[in-house]
Structure formats: C-alpha cells, structure tokens
Enzyme design. Structure first.
Site, PDB file in Angstrom:
ATOM      1  N   CYS B 249       0.833  -1.201   0.000  1.00 31.84           N
ATOM      2  CA  CYS B 249       0.000   0.000   0.000  1.00 31.84           C
ATOM      3  C   CYS B 249       0.872   1.257   0.000  1.00 31.84           C
ATOM      4  CB  CYS B 249      -0.919   0.021   1.211  1.00 31.84           C
ATOM      5  SG  CYS B 249      -2.166  -1.276   1.170  1.00 31.84           S
ATOM      6  N   CYS B 416      14.808   9.931  -6.792  1.00 29.95           N
ATOM      7  CA  CYS B 416      13.488   9.289  -6.774  1.00 29.95           C
ATOM      8  C   CYS B 416      12.933   9.442  -5.365  1.00 29.95           C
ATOM      9  CB  CYS B 416      13.592   7.826  -7.193  1.00 29.95           C
ATOM     10  SG  CYS B 416      14.507   6.823  -6.016  1.00 29.95           S
TER      11      CYS B 416
END
Lengths: 99, 458
Positions: B249, B416
């Site tokens: 998640c 990132c």
C-alpha cells in the site's frame, strides 16, 4: 470464438491498464474448441504488452495468479486442458497481500 | 484572531511553534508512560478482584444472557436466524486479529461491538498520520503510539464487557503458536506475503478457521481458509509469487474505504463462523473491484491432498512450523520496511546534503526525477525534469538535450522517492554513455530528513 477476458489484482497493468477485453480468438482449421493452454499463448502474444514473466512461467500462469473460467477455479475444470466455449468468461487475477 | 494586539513575525511564530511542539511531545510521552503504568496497576487490581467488576458480577444463569447483555445485543437477538443461540456462541468465542491496520481497524470495531467474549490484537507498529485515512480505529491523539494500545482503547470504549488482549509484538514463528492457541478464530489482516503463509500454516497446525482478507489500490479479496474441510492458503497458492508481484500500500496506494469494506466483511465471516450461522465463505472467494462497483464471488478449488501444510500424507507439525523460514520461502521480509538497494559504487552517488551545497554554489547540472508522473505531481524539487524510470530508455535524448543547454562540465543527478529507482536509473544511464550520472542517496525522503524538514513526504 468470442471470449471475455478480465485481468485484475494488478495484472491489468500488463495490458495497458485495461481490465476487460472482449476478444475473438480464431481457431485452427478443423478445430471447434479451444483449450486454456492455447488461450494462454494467445493472450501472451496478443494482449500482454510488457513484463510477460509477470503473467506466465513456463507454459502456465506464474505462481500467485488465479484463473477462473466462468467464475470457477480452473483447477476444477482441468487447468491447461480446460475446454473453452463461445462466450466463456475467463478471469486472471493476481492474489493481493496488502492490508 | 488578534490575541491582545500581539504582533509576531513569521519567524517568531515558527520558533515558538517549534518549541511548543517539542514541549508537547515531551508531555505526550510522559502521559503515555503514566497511562501504561496505571494500566498495569489496574490490570493487577482487576486480576485480584475480577469478580467485582460489574460485567462479571452479574453472572448469568447457565445458557442465559444478563439483563445488560439482552439490552446491548437486543437487535441481534431480534433476528430470527441469529437470536440468543448465535449471540451466546459469540459471547463464548474468542477471535485473534493479526494486524491493526486498514483491514484490522474496521474488523476490530465490529468484533468488539458485536460481543465476542475475547478479542486479541497483534501488531508491532505505531500509528502514523498517513495511516489515518483508512485505519479508522486510530485517532490523531495516538500518532506515534502503539497501534495495539490505540485499537484496544477504542474497542474498550465501544464495549467494556469484552476482554481485549494486547499483543504488542510482531507475529513470528517463535510466538505464533503460543498466541494463537488461546483463540477460536483467526482474522488475517496483515499486509505481506510471508505473514499470510505463516498465519495460514499456524491455523492448519492448530486447527483454527482463518478469515483472510487483502486489499490494495482499488481492489479487495476475501475468503475463509481451513474451515470445515475446506482449502488452506497453500492449497490455493502452493508456490509463492515472485517478489515483484507483491505490491505494498505504501508504494501502490490504496483507497481507504476498500480495506474498510473487506475488513467489515472479515468481521461478518468471523461472526458467522463463531455464531454457527449461515454459510461462511469457504471454498469460495469474493473479489471486489471498487472502481467499477463489481463484486464477484467465485468457486475455488477444495483442499489439496498434496498440500504441504494440510495434505493428507504429511500435515505440518508444530515443530516443522517453528523451524520454517517464511522470509526465505517467499523471498520477502515479514516486516514491511521498504527495500534498500545498494547497486552503485560510492563515486556514483551523492548525499542530499551534498546536492544541496552544489545547488547553492550554482554548480551547472541537470536533475532527473525518475518517479512515476503521478508521484511527481504530488511534490518535486525545483528545476527537476521528470522522466519516469519506465520510459527512461525511450527518452534519453531529452537528457542529452537538457545537458546540451548547460555548460560542458554540467553534472547529471538522478533522484526518486527513496533512492532505489534512482540507483537503477544511474546503472542504466552509465551503461548508455552517461558516465558521470550520480544518484541522490535516499531520494526525496533524505532531502526532507537532512536538508529541508518542511519538504512534504508521502
């Protein structure tokens, strides 16, 4: 042969995020039915656009993918040998682990 | 609001806020310590005088409910197909919920409310702000504190007559059997593959029915394993999936209400199994597709004779279970801590602080952000160019062009979210001729941690 193919649990990402595919699979001459084995190879060639290893391993689906033919686990109908008929619905769903 | 004509500058406000927040954290910590001390004292008192608590004092006649129970559960009792019998079954049952997160939250609310005799909660995690959109049993006041404590407090507030048992530890092969033995039914509300195999095997070893739910993104799945001769998790999934197929998640996102729905359905199945009513979802699986509003219930295979856990020939023993290495089996960790790759040599990397200093000095450079576009839209560093890792190969010319617009010695940096994809990107870029590409260690998370604490994290 007309089939409805559905991808879920993330597998749709392998076919351009489209979950439901209404497809026509042409049968080999003189054949009237299609096996799941033939369908898998058709799907791999025609629908899977990336990372095929996330869909298949060897000549079957990779571990963690449930295959349902007309809402029924393909284990109950003969797995790769399952015979498909016109208008069948085949669902490929990856098992989820999140919570 | 003008508080007494006070005039403060923004920096004064920031300073005062920071010092107040530090003081508040210290007070919160002290409150938490005192509460847990008090709880231990009360638990001791309770165990000494257990029979004097109001709920227990009113011992019902055999097979009957107390007046309070009749009133509290009256709407259950009025259901002809549920009634006194099923309610009594619930009151005499115990359920263990493993995971007090997105699935466990709604499940626990209903399991405590509906009158199980005993509810156990296992989790080792603490409540975080980014849990609250879906883990609805927790409140802002509990941020930073144990999920088990938080969930237990809510359950007790809803129904003080239920015995809530707190297991503030990770569920491992070393403690699993001892914990699970004390319960009749198990709810798997965890979030990773090794836990799912471990919990299913433990249920097989101890003969407990398992209510298994999972949710991710906009989809959910639910079934009941090891019930009445039905299949276990391994019957369905004898071989673990590749780790790349196990999304979390925290990476893929999840719409809060989706685990909410599945968690509620898990409570329903637990109530059916404990109450001995209806047809539990065994041998069948429910698949929820929230976006298209479709629920499908499919028939799944039965128990497999060859199953390594529950097969006829060699059912798993307690000892085999204790010695099984689930992390090795699934090639993924039991805790959901994010992966930390280390692909690059030291000279191909810089820290976020070093990048900050180079940027301040005005060093000519190009910064490529390789996160997916929808991540980039959430927040990004100024003057960064978004080229997602998945399209890097096709968009190399954009990097060359960007470098071409700078002076000749311009550097190339890649960032990132956490510093894994940036390493993959640099590895690729170096192979493609960008020999000086470097990644920012730890990504935007380290930028927020080490350079700019106000930079949003997600």
């Amino acid at each position: 042969m007309q089939l409805t193919l559905e991808f879920g649990g993330g597998l749709e990402l392998l076919c351009e995020s489209v979950k439901i595919h209404e497809v026509t699979v042409d049968l080999e001459a003189e054949e009237t039915k299609l096996t799941m084995k033939q369908l898998l190879s058709w799907v791999r060639t025609n629908l899977i656009k990336e990372r095929p290893e996330m869909f298949m391993k060897g000549d079957t689906v990779r571990p963690g993918v449930l295959v349902l033919v007309n809402d029924c686990d393909w284990e109950l109908s003969g797995q790769l040998e399952t015979m498909l008929e016109d208008k069948d619905v085949v669902v490929f769903i990856s098992t989820l682990h999140g919570g | 609001m003008d508080s007494g004509g006070e005039r403060l500058t923004a920096s004064e406000i920031h300073t005062e806020l920071a010092s107040l927040q530090t003081a508040k954290a210290a007070i919160d910590e002290r409150i938490s310590t005192l509460e847990s001390l008090l709880k231990n004292i009360t638990t001791e008192d309770e165990s000494e005088t257990a029979s004097s608590t109001p709920a227990a004092a009113e011992t019902p006649l055999t097979g009957q409910l107390t007046a309070d129970m009749i009133y509290r559960y009256s709407r259950h009792l009025l259901l002809p197909s549920f009634g006194v019998e099923a309610q009594s079954n619930l009151l005499n049952s115990s359920v263990l919920v493993i995971g007090a997160g997105g699935l466990g939250s709604p499940a626990l609310l209903y399991l405590a409310a509906c009158g199980f005799g005993r509810v156990g909660i296992v989790d080792h995690d603490v409540v975080e702000l980014n849990n609250l959109h879906r883990q609805i049993i927790h409140t802002e006041a509990y941020i930073g504190r144990s999920k088990v404590e938080s969930a237990a407090a809510t359950c007790r507030a809803i129904n003080s007559t239920v015995r809530i048992v707190e297991h503030k530890e990770a569920f491992r092969t070393s403690n699993a059997l001892d914990i699970m033995k004390k319960y009749d039914i198990v709810v798997d509300a965890t979030d990773n593959a090794p836990s799912r195999y471990m919990i299913s095997d433990c249920c097989v070893v101890l003969g407990k029915p398992l209510i298994s739910g999972a949710a991710l993104g906009l989809e959910g799945q639910l079934t009941v394993y090891n019930y009445n001769g039905g299949p276990c998790y391994r019957c369905l999934f004898p071989t673990p999936p590749p780790t790349t197929a196990c999304q979390r998640c925290a990476d893929s996102g999840v719409l809060g209400v989706v685990p909410g729905i599945i968690g509620c359905l898990q409570a329903l199945e637990a109530i059916k199994v404990a109450g001995a009513v209806g047809e539990p979802l065994s041998g069948r699986m429910l698949l929820l597709d929230a976006l298209s509003a479709r629920i499908r219930i499919v028939k799944i295979r039965g128990r497999s004779l060859q199953c390594e856990a529950c097969g006829e020939n060699a059912p798993m023993t307690e000892e085999q279970f204790r010695n099984f290495d689930y992390e090795k089996f699934t090639q993924s960790p039991l805790s959901t801590s994010p992966l930390k790759l280390d692909l690059l040599p030291e000279d191909a990397r810089i820290t976020s602080k070093e990048y900050y200093e180079k940027n301040i000095k005005g060093e000519a450079h190009v910064l490529i952000d390789v996160r997916p576009a929808h991540h980039y839209k959430i927040i990004s560093l100024p003057n960064s160019l978004n080229i997602p890792l998945s399209s890097l190969e096709q968009r190399l010319s954009e990097i060359s062009e960007a470098l071409g617009r700078k002076e000749e010695s311009a550097s190339l940096y890649v960032v990132c979210r956490r510093g894994n994809d940036s390493q993959r990107a640099v590895q690729y870029l170096r192979g493609a001729g960008f020999n000086l590409a470097k990644d920012i260690i730890g990504g935007l998370e380290s930028w927020a941690h080490d350079v700019d604490p106000k930079f949003p994290t997600y």
